[in-house]
Enzyme design. Structure first.
Site, PDB file in Angstrom:
ATOM      1  N   ASN A  55      38.107 -46.010 -10.431  1.00 39.95           N
ATOM      2  CA  ASN A  55      38.123 -46.768 -11.686  1.00 39.95           C
ATOM      3  C   ASN A  55      38.044 -45.819 -12.873  1.00 39.95           C
ATOM      4  O   ASN A  55      36.964 -45.427 -13.299  1.00 39.95           O
ATOM      5  CB  ASN A  55      36.947 -47.750 -11.674  1.00 39.95           C
ATOM      6  CG  ASN A  55      36.789 -48.486 -12.987  1.00 39.95           C
ATOM      7  OD1 ASN A  55      37.686 -48.471 -13.830  1.00 39.95           O
ATOM      8  ND2 ASN A  55      35.647 -49.119 -13.168  1.00 39.95           N
ATOM      9  N   GLY A 105      40.437 -62.678 -17.590  1.00 37.10           N
ATOM     10  CA  GLY A 105      40.648 -64.113 -17.408  1.00 37.10           C
ATOM     11  C   GLY A 105      42.097 -64.516 -17.673  1.00 37.10           C
ATOM     12  O   GLY A 105      42.943 -63.662 -17.980  1.00 37.10           O
ATOM     13  N   CYS A 140      37.089 -48.278 -16.971  1.00 35.24           N
ATOM     14  CA  CYS A 140      36.003 -49.168 -17.388  1.00 35.24           C
ATOM     15  C   CYS A 140      35.750 -49.018 -18.878  1.00 35.24           C
ATOM     16  O   CYS A 140      35.408 -47.940 -19.347  1.00 35.24           O
ATOM     17  CB  CYS A 140      34.725 -48.874 -16.615  1.00 35.24           C
ATOM     18  SG  CYS A 140      33.394 -49.986 -17.112  1.00 35.24           S
TER      19      CYS A 140
HETATM   20  C1  FMN Z   1      31.895 -59.182 -14.856  1.00 38.26           C
HETATM   21  C2  FMN Z   1      32.977 -58.194 -14.528  1.00 38.26           C
HETATM   22  C3  FMN Z   1      32.652 -56.952 -13.964  1.00 38.26           C
HETATM   23  C4  FMN Z   1      33.641 -56.025 -13.653  1.00 38.26           C
HETATM   24  N1  FMN Z   1      33.276 -54.831 -13.079  1.00 38.26           N
HETATM   25  C5  FMN Z   1      34.250 -53.951 -12.693  1.00 38.26           C
HETATM   26  C6  FMN Z   1      33.905 -52.745 -12.014  1.00 38.26           C
HETATM   27  O1  FMN Z   1      32.739 -52.466 -11.747  1.00 38.26           O
HETATM   28  N2  FMN Z   1      34.915 -51.897 -11.658  1.00 38.26           N
HETATM   29  C7  FMN Z   1      36.229 -52.175 -11.932  1.00 38.26           C
HETATM   30  O2  FMN Z   1      37.104 -51.406 -11.568  1.00 38.26           O
HETATM   31  N3  FMN Z   1      36.572 -53.320 -12.569  1.00 38.26           N
HETATM   32  C8  FMN Z   1      35.624 -54.215 -12.955  1.00 38.26           C
HETATM   33  N4  FMN Z   1      35.985 -55.380 -13.590  1.00 38.26           N
HETATM   34  C9  FMN Z   1      37.405 -55.637 -13.875  1.00 38.26           C
HETATM   35  C10 FMN Z   1      38.023 -56.550 -12.817  1.00 38.26           C
HETATM   36  O3  FMN Z   1      37.980 -55.945 -11.541  1.00 38.26           O
HETATM   37  C11 FMN Z   1      39.475 -56.886 -13.174  1.00 38.26           C
HETATM   38  O4  FMN Z   1      40.230 -55.698 -13.209  1.00 38.26           O
HETATM   39  C12 FMN Z   1      39.602 -57.557 -14.524  1.00 38.26           C
HETATM   40  O5  FMN Z   1      38.541 -58.470 -14.725  1.00 38.26           O
HETATM   41  C13 FMN Z   1      40.932 -58.301 -14.697  1.00 38.26           C
HETATM   42  O6  FMN Z   1      41.106 -59.318 -13.741  1.00 38.26           O
HETATM   43  P1  FMN Z   1      40.754 -60.873 -14.001  1.00 38.26           P
HETATM   44  O7  FMN Z   1      41.422 -61.275 -15.270  1.00 38.26           O
HETATM   45  O8  FMN Z   1      41.251 -61.577 -12.796  1.00 38.26           O
HETATM   46  O9  FMN Z   1      39.268 -60.931 -14.147  1.00 38.26           O
HETATM   47  C14 FMN Z   1      35.001 -56.318 -13.929  1.00 38.26           C
HETATM   48  C15 FMN Z   1      35.321 -57.557 -14.486  1.00 38.26           C
HETATM   49  C16 FMN Z   1      34.349 -58.503 -14.788  1.00 38.26           C
HETATM   50  C17 FMN Z   1      34.736 -59.838 -15.383  1.00 38.26           C
END
Ligand code: FMN
Ligand code: FAD
Ligand code: FES
Lengths: 248, 301
Positions: free
Chosen positions: B128, B218, B131
């Site tokens: 990752n 989202g 972040c």
């Molecule tokens: C609460 C939360 C915590 C997340 N923590 C991480 C993380 O620790 N490492 C990472 O690579 N992505 C993290 N993400 C990103 C998600 O893995 C994803 O890439 C991002 O939310 C987009 O996808 P979505 O729209 O389906 O949520 C996090 C997202 C959310 C909402």
């Protein structure tokens, strides 16, 4: 066991200023004890809203919601007949056994934090504890659940900040003025109230805390707070914490 | 009968649905809601060299069709991941495990990757570099093609596992970064992480999340994710896990058509912990409707 369930809103009525009682029918088997909460899906809003279980019997769930922002306003504008998705049985809930049998429990609520006290009172009475309820509100128009708690067998004391009903002042003032004694306390309400209780009351107790939540289900780590026993998720290991666990 | 299986490089997944990192804890959190063995794979919460408490509360802000999070990589550290979290998950789960690692320097990533090497239960390493919630590191490493390549190389040097680099959309040209990672030896890419976002409480005149800014995710970001996956998948030869805004089986198929080999579902699980289960159950229905027999090599016409 936490579950997702569809409930039907059967009745909605005002109980105090900007405060509504929602009655929902559905599968309540996922709800374990007082102090747990549900995550309510609100039409047009992405995140669910956390709401405490106010009362519950098989097939019937009561919530009390105060309008604080757009989501709670939309929720309180729903009409009977509406389907609502809930995540049920979330959080640890109050620990009834922490107040030994035959002992005196004091249950303390501030504002909408009074909501979870009704089921708590009923469960404590069923388990043979004497219950004194201390309810704090800003003003007379905000008061709710006073009658219901009396009917459930509690001695009820009301305090209002402006003195328009009951004792004038905060719940801590009412407890001092009325020289209320108890062996154990349970509380839910705004953080300053919880802090005052935990630092001023000498007896042991536990309080239900509030944090902004993402999932409410222990998945996102959006609600982790620092405690004397390490980081804990408010929605999972909480929302109820022992007095000595909290860091103010 | 339709065939839901897909190939992620050399790894065969029973279906393309993978809970995204940070939205399924370390697996057990989600296992309370359904049997997670029905998933294609799982991507665990981002882990760093040392344990982290994460950012101050509040960490969550609601948005139209999405949310901002500033969790800030709360995690117990790589040692606990390997000694406690993964064994506990393995005891109940037999599908592929993706370990998501994060850090503040090239050395941090190499350190975690080397530790992960000793754990046979980790099937894929997800790096990752995107972040947005930590300062000096995190996303900063993923916005410069040379640094992104350096991280990729350092991880590849110590790891024999398939390495997927997770890219940030907060760049002018995501393809440049994707190509740099591919050239540095990445076995695959995860596209995309969250977008940098901010909300302000107009009553208090303060940012809603204590950290000020956070990652926006989202349904609102789905079109951005589809575009990014399309660009990257058509510019690179390595497989892409498509991520961002997916909450329905139709969107899974759309993401696969954009060029993804598999997909990750994030925020949807926060609103409905059963989201991945329901999507997987819905996939065959949608495939039948579209006349699709399998999900491999879905291409645009
Ligand atoms: C609460 C939360 C915590 C997340 N923590 C991480 C993380 O620790 N490492 C990472 O690579 N992505 C993290 N993400 C990103 C998600 O893995 C994803 O890439 C991002 O939310 C987009 O996808 P979505 O729209 O389906 O949520 C996090 C997202 C959310 C909402
Ligand atoms: C465990 C728990 C139990 C609760 N029980 C009740 C109850 O029984 N009755 C009741 O009326 N209220 C209760 N609340 C508070 C209630 O959840 C908030 O008032 C509500 O979420 C506000 O939403 P909104 O859209 O009206 O406000 P907005 O400010 O527009 O909300 C924006 C976002 O912030 C979140 N948020 C705002 N205020 C709070 C808050 N105080 N706590 C948590 N999240 C917040 C919202 O959920 C939403 O995601 C409880 C909160 C928690 C954490
Ligand atoms: S709100 Fe998601 S873990 Fe508590």
């Amino acid at each position: 066991m936490a579950t997702e369930r569809t409930f039907i809103l059967t009745a909605i009525e005002p109980v105090a200023a900007a405060t509504w009682r929602l009655q929902l029918s559905g599968d309540t088997s996922g709800l374990r004890c007082a102090g747990q909460f549900v995550m309510v899906s609100v039409p047009e809003f992405y995140l669910r809203r956390p709401v405490s279980v106010c009362d519950c019997e098989p097939g019937l769930l009561t919530l009390i919601v105060k309008v604080m922002g757009e989501g709670t306003a939309a929720l309180c504008a729903l009409r009977p007949g509406r389907e609502i998705s809930l995540l049920c049985g979330l959080g640890n809930g109050f620990d009834l056994s922490a107040c030994p049998k035959g002992k005196e429990a004091m249950i303390i609520g501030g504002g909408v934090g009074v909501a979870p006290l009704l089921l708590l009172c009923k469960q404590l009475r069923e388990a043979d504890r004497h219950v004194t309820a201390v309810l704090g509100f800003n003003t007379k128009e905000d008061i709710f659940l006073e009658k219901e708690l009396e009917a459930a067998g509690a001695d009820v004391i009301v305090a209002t900040a402006d003195g328009s009903a009951g004792c004038q002042g905060f719940v801590t003032d009412a407890i001092r003025m009325c020289v209320l004694k108890s062996d154990y306390f349970y509380a839910c309400g705004p953080r300053p109230m919880l802090k005052a209780l935990c630092t001023q009351l000498r007896q042991d107790g536990e309080v239900s805390t509030e944090e902004r939540m993402g999932c409410g289900a222990g998945i996102c780590y959006g609600c982790t707070c620092q405690t004397t026993s390490g980081p804990k998720r408010t929605c999972k290991e909480g929302p109820v914490f022992k007095k000595e666990e909290l860091v103010w | 009968m339709v065939d839901l299986s897909v190939n992620l490089g050399d790894i065969r997944l029973d279906n393309p649905v993978i809970p995204a990192s940070g939205t399924c804890g370390f697996g057990l959190e989600l296992a309370e809601w359904y049997d997670i063995n029905m998933l294609g794979a799982i991507s665990l919460k981002g882990t760093t060299r040392d344990p982290r408490f994460g950012n101050a509360l509040p960490r969550i802000a609601e948005c139209p069709s999405g949310l901002i999070n500033s969790v800030g990589l709360e995690n117990p550290g790589i040692d606990k991941l390997l000694s406690e979290k993964i064994p506990a998950l393995r005891a109940i789960y037999h599908k592929p495990i993706i370990a998501n690692i994060s850090g503040f320097s090239v050395e941090d990533f190499a350190f975690c990757a080397e530790k992960a090497e000793s754990c046979p239960d980790i099937d894929i390493l997800e790096v990752n570099i995107s972040c947005p919630n930590v300062h000096g590191g995190g996303m900063a490493l993923g916005t410069d093609p040379e640094v992104a390549a350096a991280v990729t190389r350092a991880v590849k040097q110590v790891s024999s596992k398939p390495v997927f680099v997770k890219l940030t959309p907060n760049v002018t040209d995501i393809v440049t970064i994707a190509r740099a990672c591919e050239a540095a030896g990445a076995d695959g890419l995860t596209v995309i992480n969250t977008l940098l976002g901010m909300r302000i409480d107009i009553r208090t005149r303060k940012p809603v999340v204590a950290a000020g800014t956070g990652g926006f995710s989202g349904p609102a970001i789905f079109p951005i994710a589809v575009r990014a996956v399309y660009q990257v998948a058509h510019a690179c030869r390595i497989p892409v896990m498509g991520c961002g805004g997916i909450s329905t089986a139709e969107e899974v198929i759309e993401m696969l058509m954009a060029g993804a080999a598999a997909v990750q579902v994030g925020s949807a699980s926060l609103v409905n912990p059963l989201a991945c289960k329901e999507i997987i159950e819905q996939l065959p229905v949608v495939m039948e409707r579209l006349g699709l027999k399998d999900l491999k090599q879905l291409k645009l016409n």
